[in-house]
Design a protein around this motif. Structure first.
Motif, PDB file in Angstrom:
ATOM      1  N   LYS A 123      37.588  77.150  38.678  1.00 55.33           N
ATOM      2  CA  LYS A 123      37.231  76.446  39.713  1.00 55.33           C
ATOM      3  C   LYS A 123      35.826  77.074  40.086  1.00 55.33           C
ATOM      4  N   GLU A 124      36.012  78.400  40.366  1.00 61.24           N
ATOM      5  CA  GLU A 124      34.612  79.254  40.735  1.00 61.24           C
ATOM      6  C   GLU A 124      33.301  78.837  39.560  1.00 61.24           C
ATOM      7  N   ALA A 125      33.660  78.706  38.367  1.00 63.32           N
ATOM      8  CA  ALA A 125      32.671  78.499  37.591  1.00 63.32           C
ATOM      9  C   ALA A 125      32.099  77.207  37.469  1.00 63.32           C
ATOM     10  N   LEU A 126      32.899  75.926  37.713  1.00 62.87           N
ATOM     11  CA  LEU A 126      32.653  74.813  37.934  1.00 62.87           C
ATOM     12  C   LEU A 126      31.636  74.610  39.104  1.00 62.87           C
ATOM     13  N   ILE A 127      31.919  75.273  40.309  1.00 57.86           N
ATOM     14  CA  ILE A 127      31.256  74.880  41.465  1.00 57.86           C
ATOM     15  C   ILE A 127      30.068  75.885  41.692  1.00 57.86           C
ATOM     16  N   ALA A 128      30.002  77.011  41.303  1.00 59.28           N
ATOM     17  CA  ALA A 128      28.796  78.062  41.252  1.00 59.28           C
ATOM     18  C   ALA A 128      27.368  77.274  40.630  1.00 59.28           C
ATOM     19  N   PRO A 129      26.471  77.485  41.539  1.00 54.28           N
ATOM     20  CA  PRO A 129      25.128  76.724  40.957  1.00 54.28           C
ATOM     21  C   PRO A 129      24.586  77.693  39.975  1.00 54.28           C
ATOM     22  N   ILE A 130      23.699  76.955  39.099  1.00 56.80           N
ATOM     23  CA  ILE A 130      22.830  77.790  38.106  1.00 56.80           C
ATOM     24  C   ILE A 130      21.587  78.468  39.051  1.00 56.80           C
ATOM     25  N   LEU A 131      21.686  79.845  39.112  1.00 58.86           N
ATOM     26  CA  LEU A 131      20.794  80.518  39.914  1.00 58.86           C
ATOM     27  C   LEU A 131      19.188  81.008  39.076  1.00 58.86           C
ATOM     28  N   HIS A 132      19.469  80.811  37.685  1.00 54.61           N
ATOM     29  CA  HIS A 132      18.389  81.549  36.962  1.00 54.61           C
ATOM     30  C   HIS A 132      17.313  80.501  36.788  1.00 54.61           C
ATOM     31  N   SER A 133      16.037  81.188  36.718  1.00 56.00           N
ATOM     32  CA  SER A 133      14.927  80.534  36.443  1.00 56.00           C
ATOM     33  C   SER A 133      14.902  79.712  35.051  1.00 56.00           C
ATOM     34  N   GLU A 134      14.015  78.500  34.928  1.00 53.35           N
ATOM     35  CA  GLU A 134      13.904  78.037  33.783  1.00 53.35           C
ATOM     36  C   GLU A 134      13.520  78.875  32.550  1.00 53.35           C
ATOM     37  N   GLU A 135      12.438  79.699  33.030  1.00 56.04           N
ATOM     38  CA  GLU A 135      12.128  80.868  31.806  1.00 56.04           C
ATOM     39  C   GLU A 135      13.269  81.658  31.606  1.00 56.04           C
TER      40      GLU A 135
END
Length: 351
Positions: A310-322
């Motif tokens: 549940k946590e992994a599916l909702i957590a956004p991607i915060l890393h940069s494209e680089e």
């Protein structure tokens, strides 16, 4: 000095086009391609063709039998060939009769356990004729060492061929993660993954319910759980694509799902569901089977419990494209077929 020749023989049902068998492609053709690039004469054939005319192929220096099944013709050839020249290769726990009940044939296709056990016994019978083994994962290597008289049981992980890697790099460049149209994607190769999708039914339902902009793409013959039907507007069924078109399809999604039931059979599987998707720049949310758990990457979220899913599916991607691009390149280096082939040469030829 002339380099030795190697013949890969796969026990596949795809006699006309064995390359289209994913297992044969990874365990035979990818190695043969890399070996050929290094100057080793190589070829691939099927067991059905090989055993009809073994004398035609007898001049090769090494023989790699992928998932061999016991037949009189194969046994005669193996027993008449020096043991150091023949290798049995496996990428599934399809040689252990006691695990028949865990096979997809029994669990999802409702095949008779006795019939499946006999099929596994034929493979085990063939394996008993070998003393050298290669396998795609560490758990498989342990099973082979335990069940058979293995003088050598080596882990040679699956490797990505240069063409697939090159296509993946291009699609990463053209499809920034932040602008991909689908949030999640699931790529089950067969309907045998129905139980795996059901395993994350509740986390997936909660994720889709949490944000109407979340969209799920499913590419494969898997049954969508009934509880997800109310979110049909957020779910898209994609058409089947050829293997080397897969990166383009994967690159439409930010996350790729990789759930697997916790069985001994699944614990022996390859982690290719992670690295195929990671090369397309996708973050994989998956079950940490050993061949996936060996990776540490910002492109991987390992989930064992429902809460973790549940946590992994909702957590956004915060890393940069680089950062995501750098992570994909690191995975590419680690799983290249050239790297795995170099290990194969050091283990079986440069002894």
């Amino acid at each position: 000095m002339k380099k030795p020749s190697i013949l890969f023989v796969s026990n596949t049902s795809r006699h006309a086009r064995p390359y289209y068998d994913p297992s044969t492609r990874y365990r035979c053709f990818n190695f043969a391609q890399s070996l050929s690039a290094k100057g080793y004469p190589t070829a691939c054939t099927t067991q059905a063709i090989f055993q009809k005319q073994t004398q035609v192929f007898s001049n090769y220096d090494y023989f790699v039998f992928h998932r061999p099944a016991l037949t009189a013709e194969l046994a005669e050839f193996i027993l008449s060939t020096p043991t150091e020249r023949v290798i049995a290769d496996f990428d599934d726990l399809n040689f252990s009769v006691i695990h028949a009940i865990e096979t997809p044939a029994v669990r999802t296709r409702s095949e008779n356990v006795s019939t499946v056990s006999k099929s596994l016994a034929k493979i085990a019978g063939a394996a008993s004729l070998f003393t050298q083994f290669s396998s795609s994962t560490t758990p498989l290597a342990r099973h082979l060492s335990t069940l058979f008289s293995a003088k050598k049981s080596v882990v040679i992980p699956n490797g990505i061929d240069p063409t697939f890697a090159g296509i993946s790099e291009m699609v990463r460049e053209r499809n920034p993660v932040s602008s991909r149209p689908y949030t999640f994607a699931y790529f089950p190769g067969t309907a045998s993954h129905n139980p795996d999708l059901q395993m994350i039914e509740e986390p997936m339902r909660e994720a889709l319910a949490s944000d109407s902009s979340f969209k799920l793409m499913i590419a494969g013959p898997v049954k969508i759980p009934d509880s997800l039907s109310q979110y049909s507007a957020q779910i898209h069924k994609a058409e089947y694509v050829a293997f080397h078109e897969l990166p383009n399809l994967m690159a439409k999604s930010k996350f790729v799902l990789g759930p697997l039931e916790d069985t001994e059979f699944n614990q022996c599987k390859s982690g290719l569901k992670f690295f195929e998707a990671a090369l397309s720049g996708c973050t994989v949310v998956g079950s940490p089977i050993p061949d996936i758990d060996r990776f540490e990457s910002i492109l991987l979220r390992k989930c064992k419990t429902t809460k973790e899913w549940k946590e992994a599916l909702i957590a956004p991607i915060l890393h940069s494209e680089e950062s995501l691009e750098e992570a994909a390149k690191l995975v590419d280096l680690d799983v290249s077929s050239e790297k795995q082939t170099a290990k194969w040469i050091s283990e079986f030829i440069d002894q």
